[in-house]
Design an enzyme around this catalytic site. Structure first.
Site, PDB file in Angstrom:
ATOM      1  N   GLN A 148       6.663  -4.581  -3.736  1.00 47.99           N
ATOM      2  CA  GLN A 148       5.788  -5.559  -3.074  1.00 47.99           C
ATOM      3  C   GLN A 148       5.172  -5.120  -1.745  1.00 47.99           C
ATOM      4  O   GLN A 148       3.972  -5.339  -1.512  1.00 47.99           O
ATOM      5  CB  GLN A 148       6.556  -6.869  -2.844  1.00 47.99           C
ATOM      6  CG  GLN A 148       5.689  -7.959  -2.286  1.00 47.99           C
ATOM      7  CD  GLN A 148       6.390  -9.273  -1.997  1.00 47.99           C
ATOM      8  OE1 GLN A 148       5.882 -10.097  -1.278  1.00 47.99           O
ATOM      9  NE2 GLN A 148       7.559  -9.496  -2.548  1.00 47.99           N
ATOM     10  N   ARG A 159       4.596   6.330 -12.398  1.00 52.01           N
ATOM     11  CA  ARG A 159       5.397   7.208 -13.250  1.00 52.01           C
ATOM     12  C   ARG A 159       4.995   6.995 -14.725  1.00 52.01           C
ATOM     13  O   ARG A 159       4.929   5.850 -15.184  1.00 52.01           O
ATOM     14  CB  ARG A 159       6.880   6.871 -13.061  1.00 52.01           C
ATOM     15  CG  ARG A 159       7.814   7.970 -13.553  1.00 52.01           C
ATOM     16  CD  ARG A 159       9.129   7.375 -13.907  1.00 52.01           C
ATOM     17  NE  ARG A 159       9.831   6.923 -12.734  1.00 52.01           N
ATOM     18  CZ  ARG A 159      10.948   7.505 -12.278  1.00 52.01           C
ATOM     19  NH1 ARG A 159      11.428   8.560 -12.861  1.00 52.01           N
ATOM     20  NH2 ARG A 159      11.583   7.000 -11.251  1.00 52.01           N
ATOM     21  N   ASN A 203       6.051   3.625  -0.203  1.00 50.17           N
ATOM     22  CA  ASN A 203       7.228   2.856   0.244  1.00 50.17           C
ATOM     23  C   ASN A 203       8.422   3.184  -0.638  1.00 50.17           C
ATOM     24  O   ASN A 203       9.120   2.302  -1.121  1.00 50.17           O
ATOM     25  CB  ASN A 203       6.947   1.349   0.274  1.00 50.17           C
ATOM     26  CG  ASN A 203       6.755   0.747  -1.091  1.00 50.17           C
ATOM     27  OD1 ASN A 203       5.995   1.274  -1.899  1.00 50.17           O
ATOM     28  ND2 ASN A 203       7.421  -0.365  -1.374  1.00 50.17           N
ATOM     29  N   TYR A 249      15.351  -4.532   0.578  1.00 53.17           N
ATOM     30  CA  TYR A 249      14.478  -5.506  -0.083  1.00 53.17           C
ATOM     31  C   TYR A 249      14.228  -6.680   0.866  1.00 53.17           C
ATOM     32  O   TYR A 249      14.910  -6.840   1.874  1.00 53.17           O
ATOM     33  CB  TYR A 249      15.131  -6.013  -1.379  1.00 53.17           C
ATOM     34  CG  TYR A 249      15.090  -4.999  -2.503  1.00 53.17           C
ATOM     35  CD1 TYR A 249      13.928  -4.780  -3.227  1.00 53.17           C
ATOM     36  CD2 TYR A 249      16.218  -4.260  -2.845  1.00 53.17           C
ATOM     37  CE1 TYR A 249      13.875  -3.856  -4.257  1.00 53.17           C
ATOM     38  CE2 TYR A 249      16.176  -3.330  -3.874  1.00 53.17           C
ATOM     39  CZ  TYR A 249      14.999  -3.133  -4.579  1.00 53.17           C
ATOM     40  OH  TYR A 249      14.954  -2.205  -5.592  1.00 53.17           O
ATOM     41  N   GLU A 250      13.269  -7.503   0.449  1.00 55.78           N
ATOM     42  CA  GLU A 250      12.791  -8.633   1.240  1.00 55.78           C
ATOM     43  C   GLU A 250      13.868  -9.355   2.069  1.00 55.78           C
ATOM     44  O   GLU A 250      13.795  -9.410   3.299  1.00 55.78           O
ATOM     45  CB  GLU A 250      12.117  -9.644   0.297  1.00 55.78           C
ATOM     46  CG  GLU A 250      11.752 -10.970   0.913  1.00 55.78           C
ATOM     47  CD  GLU A 250      10.629 -10.858   1.914  1.00 55.78           C
ATOM     48  OE1 GLU A 250       9.632 -10.193   1.631  1.00 55.78           O
ATOM     49  OE2 GLU A 250      10.747 -11.458   3.009  1.00 55.78           O
ATOM     50  N   ASP A 303       8.463  -8.187   2.955  1.00 56.16           N
ATOM     51  CA  ASP A 303       7.654  -7.325   2.091  1.00 56.16           C
ATOM     52  C   ASP A 303       6.166  -7.464   2.403  1.00 56.16           C
ATOM     53  O   ASP A 303       5.528  -6.537   2.890  1.00 56.16           O
ATOM     54  CB  ASP A 303       7.883  -7.697   0.624  1.00 56.16           C
ATOM     55  CG  ASP A 303       9.174  -7.099   0.089  1.00 56.16           C
ATOM     56  OD1 ASP A 303       9.692  -6.154   0.701  1.00 56.16           O
ATOM     57  OD2 ASP A 303       9.662  -7.585  -0.933  1.00 56.16           O
ATOM     58  N   GLY A 346       6.800 -24.578  19.066  1.00 60.52           N
ATOM     59  CA  GLY A 346       6.089 -24.594  20.338  1.00 60.52           C
ATOM     60  C   GLY A 346       6.670 -25.645  21.271  1.00 60.52           C
ATOM     61  O   GLY A 346       7.762 -26.183  21.047  1.00 60.52           O
ATOM     62  N   GLY A 347       5.963 -25.941  22.314  1.00 59.86           N
ATOM     63  CA  GLY A 347       6.444 -26.918  23.288  1.00 59.86           C
ATOM     64  C   GLY A 347       6.172 -28.355  22.871  1.00 59.86           C
ATOM     65  O   GLY A 347       6.525 -29.288  23.598  1.00 59.86           O
TER      66      GLY A 347
HETATM   67  N1  COA Z   1       7.113  10.573 -10.951  1.00 62.01           N
HETATM   68  C1  COA Z   1       8.404  10.980 -10.888  1.00 62.01           C
HETATM   69  N2  COA Z   1       9.331  10.380 -10.116  1.00 62.01           N
HETATM   70  C2  COA Z   1       8.936   9.306  -9.398  1.00 62.01           C
HETATM   71  C3  COA Z   1       7.613   8.829  -9.424  1.00 62.01           C
HETATM   72  C4  COA Z   1       6.678   9.505 -10.242  1.00 62.01           C
HETATM   73  N3  COA Z   1       5.415   9.128 -10.325  1.00 62.01           N
HETATM   74  N4  COA Z   1       7.533   7.754  -8.601  1.00 62.01           N
HETATM   75  C5  COA Z   1       8.763   7.569  -8.080  1.00 62.01           C
HETATM   76  N5  COA Z   1       9.611   8.499  -8.554  1.00 62.01           N
HETATM   77  C6  COA Z   1      11.019   8.674  -8.239  1.00 62.01           C
HETATM   78  C7  COA Z   1      11.243   8.936  -6.771  1.00 62.01           C
HETATM   79  O1  COA Z   1      10.934  10.247  -6.447  1.00 62.01           O
HETATM   80  C8  COA Z   1      12.725   8.623  -6.658  1.00 62.01           C
HETATM   81  O2  COA Z   1      13.469   9.733  -7.085  1.00 62.01           O
HETATM   82  P1  COA Z   1      14.677  10.397  -6.203  1.00 62.01           P
HETATM   83  O3  COA Z   1      15.626   9.285  -5.913  1.00 62.01           O
HETATM   84  O4  COA Z   1      15.215  11.434  -7.120  1.00 62.01           O
HETATM   85  O5  COA Z   1      14.103  10.941  -4.977  1.00 62.01           O
HETATM   86  C9  COA Z   1      12.933   7.555  -7.724  1.00 62.01           C
HETATM   87  O6  COA Z   1      11.719   7.498  -8.464  1.00 62.01           O
HETATM   88  C10 COA Z   1      13.242   6.169  -7.201  1.00 62.01           C
HETATM   89  O7  COA Z   1      12.465   5.833  -6.074  1.00 62.01           O
HETATM   90  P2  COA Z   1      13.057   4.775  -5.035  1.00 62.01           P
HETATM   91  O8  COA Z   1      12.055   4.509  -3.995  1.00 62.01           O
HETATM   92  O9  COA Z   1      14.390   5.241  -4.579  1.00 62.01           O
HETATM   93  O10 COA Z   1      13.189   3.473  -5.943  1.00 62.01           O
HETATM   94  P3  COA Z   1      14.403   2.459  -6.083  1.00 62.01           P
HETATM   95  O11 COA Z   1      14.020   1.534  -7.175  1.00 62.01           O
HETATM   96  O12 COA Z   1      15.698   3.133  -6.239  1.00 62.01           O
HETATM   97  O13 COA Z   1      14.426   1.669  -4.683  1.00 62.01           O
HETATM   98  C11 COA Z   1      13.431   0.328  -2.944  1.00 62.01           C
HETATM   99  C12 COA Z   1      13.496   0.663  -4.442  1.00 62.01           C
HETATM  100  C13 COA Z   1      12.311  -0.679  -2.768  1.00 62.01           C
HETATM  101  C14 COA Z   1      14.749  -0.301  -2.502  1.00 62.01           C
HETATM  102  C15 COA Z   1      13.172   1.605  -2.151  1.00 62.01           C
HETATM  103  O14 COA Z   1      12.039   2.231  -2.652  1.00 62.01           O
HETATM  104  C16 COA Z   1      12.990   1.354  -0.652  1.00 62.01           C
HETATM  105  O15 COA Z   1      13.959   1.126   0.090  1.00 62.01           O
HETATM  106  N6  COA Z   1      11.754   1.411  -0.174  1.00 62.01           N
HETATM  107  C17 COA Z   1      11.422   1.278   1.232  1.00 62.01           C
HETATM  108  C18 COA Z   1      11.506  -0.148   1.683  1.00 62.01           C
HETATM  109  C19 COA Z   1      10.656  -1.074   0.863  1.00 62.01           C
HETATM  110  O16 COA Z   1       9.476  -0.909   0.713  1.00 62.01           O
HETATM  111  N7  COA Z   1      11.327  -2.117   0.368  1.00 62.01           N
HETATM  112  C20 COA Z   1      10.667  -3.252  -0.191  1.00 62.01           C
HETATM  113  C21 COA Z   1      10.115  -3.069  -1.490  1.00 62.01           C
HETATM  114  S1  COA Z   1       9.150  -4.488  -1.833  1.00 62.01           S
END
Ligand code: COA
Length: 476
Positions: free
Chosen positions: A66, A87, A145, A187-188, A217, A296-297
């Protein structure tokens, strides 16, 4: 343009020979007369027909879920060309989350990814990495992100990106900034809690509450979009890109800054506008939860309106603004409060707010929330109906302004989305549906990145843009 400028130069040279004073005069006259600041002449095209604010800006959108997608959708609304990298076979995880229509992209995805093109690339595949590097050279901004370190693990460190394209702005959303929690996935609701919002939301005698508005988010996405626009502007002077980072904790705190204000006020005495003060309940060391007290006040509260017994949203927010106190007294049938020393002045009213609001509520309960709005507005009394999402979805004025927009989608049909909340007179937003997974892969490879048909066939065969069969099956 160059010709007249040179001509002026010669004219000045000639003038300098005559009198240096005159040259200074001429130069300052030119400055004040032209007032161009290096900008082009004002367009003569009608407003709304001179392109969009971010037209020509190319975004490599490496976002998911998000926060990041909120940012890039806004940039797309402003006219940027947003290329979303996903991906192969899976795409942004939200495509399949909270699905309401079998086999179609979810509303979670479609409402956050309008005005974008989708290309599938396996960023860990050597060929996929080559494509990404071409995109980096082509684009102005990379937005991501991922979890901390994920971009680096793909080999896309800031140093590498900057070497490929020194003009590129690399914008990131992370849960926390540098410090003890910098490696955490966030997350959020984690951000709402860590940013100070949850501890100050809810009722004093209940647990901390998160809000429905996605301030962690979507709120952070808005902050990042602002950072990107500022970096784009700075780049027009420096010619180079920079890193833009917004931590969700910081974004939430920025939105909760009035509570940090109150934290500091606590040192100097109780917070008199909190109903806790009127109820003689001592304050602790930290800002308490204040229920529906106005921030507010000017004291305010949520009051029941006609129909509240059966309609959970038959309420109105009512503010007893000091300037309209007399009008409020007349309206609720308490004209004597205008002169009664217990009610006439704001400080006298503070300990009596509970009684005041329950008296006003006796009046609001005789009217619908819309009647309360109509009557009070005419008297300049600030009130607001508690609108349900159903009412918002059906509100004609929000449709008319393009804030709520109906979009047609090839697999899910019509859906509502939130259009651009920022209205600009010379950059009119047209909301376009979200792309299907990889819908624009070939178009981007050939038309944007210049791959030949033979090269595209090779890329396809390599597996860099297509998913292994088992991933495809899992995503379906
Ligand atoms: N091709 C191949 N691999 C891909 C890819 C693509 N096009 N796009 C993503 N990936 C891989 C990443 O490289 C990562 O691999 P790694 O762990 O081996 O480095 C993997 O997908 C997972 O990415 P990640 O961001 O860790 O996703 P997640 O689902 O585990 O975590 C969040 C999700 C949101 C918790 C995390 O991304 C995060 O903390 N983001 C920052 C804060 C944020 O924006 N949070 C709010 C989201 S609304």
């Amino acid at each position: 343009m160059a010709k007249p400028r040179n001509a002026r130069k010669h004219k000045n040279k000639a003038a300098a020979k005559k009198s240096p004073r005159k040259v200074i005069k001429l130069a300052s006259a030119r400055k004040s007369k032209g007032k161009s600041n290096g900008l082009p002449r004002p367009s003569s095209r009608p407003y709304g027909q001179a392109g969009k604010a971010l037209e020509g800006v190319k975004i490599l959108d490496f976002t998911h879920v998000q926060s990041g997608p909120t940012c890039t959708q806004l940039l797309g609304y402003m006219g940027a060309d947003v290329i979303k990298v996903e991906r192969p076979g899976v795409g942004d995880i939200t495509r399949a989350q909270l699905r309401d229509v079998k086999g179609a992209d979810s509303l979670y995805f479609t409402m956050l990814n309008g005005n974008k093109r989708s290309i599938t690339i396996d960023s860990k595949h050597p060929k996929g990495k080559q494509i990404l590097e071409r995109l980096i050279k082509h684009c102005d901004v990379l937005v991501e992100n991922f979890a901390p370190g994920a971009l680096d693990r793909m080999g896309l460190t800031w140093e590498h990106i900057h070497k490929l394209n020194p003009r590129m702005i690399v914008a990131s959303v992370k849960g926390f900034g540098p410090g003890p929690y910098e490696d955490c996935k966030v997350y959020e609701n984690v951000a709402q809690c860590a940013g100070g919002s949850a501890s100050t939301t809810g009722f004093r005698d209940g647990p901390p509450l998160v809000t429905g508005a996605q301030i962690g988010d979507s709120g952070t996405g808005v902050h990042v979009a602002f950072g990107i626009c500022a970096a784009l502007y700075q780049r027009t002077r420096t010619g180079r890109g920079q890193k833009v980072l917004c931590a969700m904790q910081d974004g939430v705190l920025n939105l909760a800054r009035v509570k940090l204000r109150d934290q500091q006020r606590l040192k100097h005495g109780p917070l008199t506008e909190y109903s806790q003060y009127a109820e003689n309940i001592p304050f602790g060391e930290a800002v308490p939860r204040a229920g529906n007290d106005s921030g507010g006040g000017q004291p305010g509260w949520v009051l029941k309106c006609k129909g509240w017994e059966t309609d959970p949203d038959a309420y109105s927010y009512f503010i007893t603004q000091a300037a309209v106190w007399e009008a409020i007294c007349d309206l609720i049938g308490k004209p004597e409060w205008k002169t009664d020393p217990d009610y006439a002045k704001p400080p006298a009213r503070l300990p009596r707010l509970r009684h005041i609001f329950s008296t006003i509520e006796q009046w609001t309960m005789t009217k619908t929330k819309f009647e309360v709005m109509d009557i009070c507005n005419k008297l300049d009394i600030p009130v607001g109906p508690i609108l349900s999402m159903k009412e918002i979805a059906e509100e004609p004025s929000l449709r008319a302004t393009g804030t709520v927009v109906e979009v047609d989608h090839p697999t899910r049909g019509k859906y509502l989305t939130v259009g651009n909340p920022v209205k600009m007179s010379d950059s009119i937003t047209e909301v376009r549906r979200s792309p299907l997974l990889g819908e624009h892969t070939e178009e981007i490879l050939s038309k944007v990145l210049g791959y030949s048909a033979r090269e595209i066939e090779e890329i396809k065969a390599s597996g860099a843009i297509t998913a292994p069969e088992k991933e495809k099956a899992a995503a379906a």
